[in-house]
Structures are given as C-alpha cells and as structure tokens.
Design a protein around this motif. Sequence first.
Motif, short mmCIF file in Angstrom:
data_model
loop_
_atom_site.label_atom_id
_atom_site.label_comp_id
_atom_site.label_asym_id
_atom_site.label_seq_id
_atom_site.Cartn_x
_atom_site.Cartn_y
_atom_site.Cartn_z
N ALA A 113 0.89 -0.84 0.04
CA ALA A 113 -0.04 -0.47 0.00
C ALA A 113 0.98 1.24 -0.49
O ALA A 113 1.69 1.37 0.52
CB ALA A 113 -0.71 0.26 1.13
N THR A 114 0.51 2.19 -0.81
CA THR A 114 1.60 2.96 -1.16
C THR A 114 0.98 4.85 -0.85
O THR A 114 -0.54 4.50 -1.38
CB THR A 114 2.33 3.11 -2.43
OG1 THR A 114 1.01 3.21 -3.57
CG2 THR A 114 3.16 2.53 -2.65
N VAL A 115 1.25 5.57 -0.20
CA VAL A 115 1.06 7.13 -0.38
C VAL A 115 1.41 7.67 -0.95
O VAL A 115 3.08 7.95 -0.26
CB VAL A 115 0.66 7.06 1.40
CG1 VAL A 115 -0.35 8.49 1.02
CG2 VAL A 115 0.09 6.52 2.27
N SER A 116 0.78 8.24 -2.16
CA SER A 116 2.35 9.16 -2.17
C SER A 116 1.35 11.03 -2.97
O SER A 116 0.27 10.82 -2.91
CB SER A 116 1.99 8.30 -3.77
OG SER A 116 1.25 8.42 -4.84
N GLU A 117 1.85 11.65 -3.89
CA GLU A 117 0.90 12.68 -4.82
C GLU A 117 1.63 12.46 -6.38
O GLU A 117 2.25 12.12 -6.70
CB GLU A 117 2.17 14.00 -4.15
CG GLU A 117 1.46 15.02 -4.98
CD GLU A 117 1.77 16.39 -3.69
OE1 GLU A 117 1.45 17.49 -4.27
OE2 GLU A 117 2.91 16.00 -3.16
N GLY B 257 -2.01 3.73 -3.00
CA GLY B 257 -2.56 2.76 -3.43
C GLY B 257 -1.85 1.39 -3.39
O GLY B 257 -1.80 1.27 -2.31
N ILE B 258 -2.85 0.51 -3.94
CA ILE B 258 -2.49 -1.09 -3.42
C ILE B 258 -1.85 -1.29 -5.16
O ILE B 258 -3.03 -1.80 -6.07
CB ILE B 258 -3.31 -1.49 -2.97
CG1 ILE B 258 -3.99 -0.57 -2.01
CG2 ILE B 258 -3.34 -2.85 -2.51
CD1 ILE B 258 -5.13 -1.00 -1.23
N ARG B 259 -0.61 -2.39 -4.88
CA ARG B 259 0.05 -2.45 -6.68
C ARG B 259 0.72 -3.69 -5.66
O ARG B 259 1.89 -3.49 -5.16
CB ARG B 259 0.53 -1.36 -6.65
CG ARG B 259 1.26 -1.50 -7.96
CD ARG B 259 1.38 -0.16 -8.17
NE ARG B 259 0.11 0.86 -8.95
CZ ARG B 259 -0.69 0.25 -9.76
NH1 ARG B 259 -1.02 -1.10 -10.52
NH2 ARG B 259 -1.67 1.06 -9.67
N GLU B 260 1.22 -4.60 -6.75
CA GLU B 260 2.41 -5.02 -6.76
C GLU B 260 3.90 -4.98 -7.33
O GLU B 260 3.57 -3.68 -8.61
CB GLU B 260 1.49 -6.51 -7.51
CG GLU B 260 0.61 -7.75 -7.08
CD GLU B 260 0.63 -9.24 -7.91
OE1 GLU B 260 0.78 -8.84 -8.67
OE2 GLU B 260 -0.01 -9.61 -7.50
N PHE B 261 4.78 -5.31 -6.95
CA PHE B 261 5.70 -4.99 -7.04
C PHE B 261 6.84 -5.57 -7.81
O PHE B 261 6.32 -7.05 -7.68
CB PHE B 261 6.91 -3.98 -5.66
CG PHE B 261 5.74 -2.40 -5.69
CD1 PHE B 261 6.83 -1.50 -5.77
CD2 PHE B 261 4.65 -2.31 -5.24
CE1 PHE B 261 5.96 -0.36 -5.94
CE2 PHE B 261 4.30 -1.24 -5.33
CZ PHE B 261 5.46 -0.13 -5.61
N TYR B 262 7.48 -5.49 -8.97
CA TYR B 262 8.89 -6.35 -9.34
C TYR B 262 10.13 -6.28 -8.95
O TYR B 262 9.69 -5.14 -8.41
CB TYR B 262 8.11 -7.08 -10.62
CG TYR B 262 8.83 -5.46 -11.46
CD1 TYR B 262 9.59 -5.70 -12.34
CD2 TYR B 262 7.69 -4.73 -11.72
CE1 TYR B 262 10.05 -4.64 -12.90
CE2 TYR B 262 7.51 -3.40 -12.40
CZ TYR B 262 8.78 -3.84 -13.35
OH TYR B 262 9.41 -2.74 -14.17
N ASP B 263 10.89 -6.99 -8.58
CA ASP B 263 12.89 -6.35 -8.62
C ASP B 263 13.35 -6.71 -9.82
O ASP B 263 13.18 -7.69 -10.67
CB ASP B 263 12.80 -8.18 -7.76
CG ASP B 263 14.80 -8.19 -7.62
OD1 ASP B 263 15.04 -6.62 -7.32
OD2 ASP B 263 14.86 -8.78 -6.98
#
Length: 115
Positions: A60-64, A72-78
């Motif tokens: 979960a992210t908080v951004s501008e 946001g709720i998002r899947e990330f990758y390396d």
Amino acid sequence: MPKSKEFISSSESDSDDQPKQKKKKVEKKEKKETKKEEKSASSKGPGGEHMFQLSRMRYATVSEFRGNVMVGIREFYDAGGELKPGKKGISLTKDQWNRLKEQIDEIDEAVKEFS
C-alpha cells in the motif's frame, strides 16, 4: 534407517525429542513476530512515496500525483535489486480513500460471511 517409535525407550524420547521441538516452535514464533513488525513499518519508496508492505511483493502506498494525494495498492517486481511498480494495482484519490474507510465495518462483515 530411523528407529521406530516402538524401539525408543522413554528416557531417550524425553531427553532428545522434546527440547528440540520446543526450540523450533519458539524460533518460528519469534520469526513471525519480527515479520509482523517489519510489515507494519512504513518505508520510503524510490519516488518518495510512503510504502507499507502487505505481503511479499504487494504494498500500500501513499504518494502525490499532480498535486493530489493518492493511496495505492499495487504489486511490485524486482528489477535488478530495485522495486518497481507492476501493472496490477489500483490508486484511490483522497475522497475515494475516505469513502472506503467509512465502509470498512460493512466490508469486514461481508468478509466474515465467507469465512
């Protein structure tokens, strides 16, 4: 070949098996507590956003974005040691986030019906 339980004397069983099992349970419990502490902590992402780990690669992210606060709720990758956002996810405006928070109790009740 391992010994059958029939052939192990009670003195061998008491001295060897029980302490090992207790240590393993304690270690697992400590690891789980450490993971919970890590997941609840916020960290800064590469773009300056606040990131809260939900699972191994989901945050979960908080951004501008363009002057608007986004949750946001998002899947990330390396990507070579750097976390990058994937395609799977959703971003909510501040108003949408507040509407979701207002409905959390009802959503939680609906989830309990399926559990």
